[in-house]
Structure formats: structure tokens, C-alpha cells
Design an enzyme around this catalytic site. Structure first.
Site, short mmCIF file in Angstrom:
data_model
loop_
_atom_site.label_atom_id
_atom_site.label_comp_id
_atom_site.label_asym_id
_atom_site.label_seq_id
_atom_site.Cartn_x
_atom_site.Cartn_y
_atom_site.Cartn_z
N HIS A 1 -4.48 -22.88 75.88
CA HIS A 1 -3.44 -21.99 76.42
C HIS A 1 -3.41 -21.97 77.95
O HIS A 1 -2.52 -21.35 78.54
CB HIS A 1 -3.56 -20.57 75.83
CG HIS A 1 -4.59 -19.70 76.45
ND1 HIS A 1 -5.86 -19.53 75.93
CD2 HIS A 1 -4.55 -18.91 77.55
CE1 HIS A 1 -6.54 -18.68 76.69
NE2 HIS A 1 -5.76 -18.29 77.68
N GLY B 1 -8.17 -14.35 83.09
CA GLY B 1 -8.63 -15.25 84.14
C GLY B 1 -9.96 -15.91 83.83
O GLY B 1 -10.36 -16.85 84.50
N1 ARG Z 1 -6.47 -14.88 77.55
C1 ARG Z 1 -7.28 -14.44 78.65
C2 ARG Z 1 -7.15 -15.40 79.82
O1 ARG Z 1 -6.23 -16.14 79.87
C3 ARG Z 1 -8.71 -14.24 78.22
C4 ARG Z 1 -8.81 -12.94 77.56
C5 ARG Z 1 -10.16 -12.71 77.02
N2 ARG Z 1 -10.15 -11.36 76.54
C6 ARG Z 1 -11.20 -10.74 76.04
N3 ARG Z 1 -11.07 -9.48 75.74
N4 ARG Z 1 -12.34 -11.36 75.89
O2 ARG Z 1 -7.91 -15.31 80.75
#
Ligand code: ARG
Length: 265
Positions: free
Chosen positions: A78, A210
């Protein structure tokens, strides 16, 4: 639901806050006006020492990664737009301080996004670099033998929900959460492709926006670091009962190896 989220842009608007709570969007701080304010990231983390995790890489789109080889970074699907030639990504390695003049900065040449990636599961990608980053690599788990115990996570992502990206690398330790428990938290969990970690009872420690693409790792039986996960998603960050979800690296070890071969790694 997450199928919709991959289309959210990096400029996620406040109107998308409810959705953004589950966001896979790299580096996007998710503001939660009335949400919980969990402890300090890498919620609940502490600064990593220079050289402690030499395989850690920061990617310019606002993600983390790990050196799979000296010129191939393993990150999250992603975090990239697709597969093919790509010179738009800069990888910064060899430092905990992103503003350190001694940092190695190398551009990408090609990206390989997990075949079949559609926003659910399979959240891995490889980025080929124009030249090597001369740092130790992180080997990946090839079996599920290390899908247990306590894991280390590290990243330059937000230190709380809606928090700022970090200049200095933070690290934290998160305990394994079994599939059944995690499925209870997230009905859409793909148990064969995702592995969860976090403090179910208290929250307070987690990866966050991030940190995506960065590694979740532990020591193997020979006391060497081994990567078991890739930061993928979660509902908010560090909330009790809502663990972090990571790509289950061992499931894709053969595909990752084949992909690296394809990239000439
Ligand atoms: N999708 C997020 C990113 O692009 C990471 C999120 C991780 N979230 C969590 N609660 N561990 O950085």
C-alpha cells in the site's frame, strides 16, 4: 471496508476521519477529534540508537522499509502505486536521524508490488535501488516458527494518532496476538496473510501512520534479527483491544524471494 481505503489520497480530509481510522495511507496523520489519546510511538516508543537497526530505511512517500538485500527494500504494497520502472522514490538509510548529513540517499529504479494485491492482505512490495546502501540486511522468516513472543517495531511515523512524523527513529516492543483474538478485533483480518501484535488489554504501544512498510522483527534461535511482519494497518493507533496488523512475512517468503530474483537482487 479497507478496499475503499486504498483509494484515499495522502491528503486525507477531515471529512474522511471515520474511514481514516483504518487508513492504509502512508504518512497520513489521522486526526480523531473525540478519539482516545494514547501514550507517546511508534506510539509508546523510545529513540533507537545509531546503528541499532541498520537495516531500517525511510522511504520518501512517507513509509518505512527494511533492506532485504543491499539494493532491494522490502516494504508494504500500500506504500507503492504498482509495479514497473519507477525512479520517483528516495530511500534514506544508515541513520536514525533523517537530517544526518551522513545519511545514504538512493533513488529507486523499479518497484514490484505483490502480485494480486487489491487492498486486502498481500501487503508487501519490493523496491529496487539504483545503488546499494552499504548496511546489514534483515533476513525474513521462512516458516511460522517465529510467529510468537515479543516483537520489535521501529519507524519514523506518528508518535500518536494524528501525531507528527518523526525526525529520529523510534522503537518499541509489542507482544504477539493470536489469530482468533485478532479476528475478534477485526472481522476482516486475513489470518493466513496477516499477523497481529499489540497490548490488547492496555494499548499504549503500537506502530502508527508513517510506520507502514517497516519491519516487525525479533531474534531467531541464533540470536540474529529476523523479520516476521511488515507494518500494514490498524484501527487508530495503540488503542486497547485494537492491535496492529502486519503482513505475515513467512507466508510470502517464497514470493518475496522470487520477486527479488526478478529484480536482479
Ligand atoms: N497504514 C499505516 C501507514 O501507512 C500504518 C498503520 C499501522 N497502524 C497500527 N495501528 N499499527 O503508515
Amino acid at each position: 471496508m479497507r478496499n475503499h481505503l486504498k483509494h484515499l489520497t495522502r491528503a486525507t480530509a477531515l471529512g474522511a476521519v471515520a474511514l481514516a481510522a483504518f487508513s492504509l495511507t502512508p504518512g497520513t496523520a489521522t486526526a480523531l477529534p473525540n478519539g482516545p489519546e494514547p501514550g507517546p510511538t511508534v506510539v509508546g516508543g523510545t529513540p533507537a540508537a545509531q546503528g541499532e537497526f541498520p537495516f531500517m530505511v525511510r522511504l520518501s512517500m512517507g513509509c518505512g522499509g527494511a533492506l532485504y538485500t543491499k539494493d532491494i527494500v522490502l516494504t508494504a504494497a500500500h506504500c507503492v502505486d504498482g509495479s514497473g520502472p519507477n525512479t520517483s522514490i528516495t530511500a534514506t538509510g544508515g541513520v536514525v536521524d533523517l537530517e544526518d548529513s551522513g545519511a545514504t540517499k538512493v533513488n529507486s529504479t523499479e518497484v514490484l508490488q505483490a502480485p494480486g494485491y487489491n487492498g486486502t492482505g498481500k501487503d508487501w512490495a519490493l523496491i529496487k535501488l539504483a545503488k546499494p546502501i552499504d548496511q546489514p540486511t534483515l533476513k525474513i522468516a521462512e516458516t511460522d516458527a517465529y510467529n510468537k513472543g515479543d516483537f520489535t517495531v521501529a519507524g519514523w511515523g506518528a508518535d500518536k494518532e494524528g501525531g507528527d512524523q518523526q525526525r529520529y527513529l523510534l522503537k518499541a516492543s509489542v507482544p504477539f496476538v493470536d489469530d482468533a483474538t485478532c479476528k475478534g478485533a477485526y472481522s476482516n483480518l486475513v489470518t493466513g496473510e496477516e499477523i497481529c501484535a499489540g497490548k490488547m488489554d492496555t494499548g499504549g504501544v503500537d506502530t502508527c501512520q508513517g510506520d507502514s512498510g517497516g519491519p516487525m522483527f525479533r531474534k531467531d534461535d541464533n540470536d540474529q534479527w529476523i523479520q516476521v511482519g511488515i507494518v500494514s494497518w490498524g484501527e487508530g493507533c495503540a488503542r486497547p483491544g485494537k492491535p496492529g496488523v502486519y503482513t505475515e512475512v513467512s507466508t510470502f517468503a517464497k514470493d518475496i524471494k522470487a520477486g527479488a530474483d526478478q529484480l536482479g537482487g
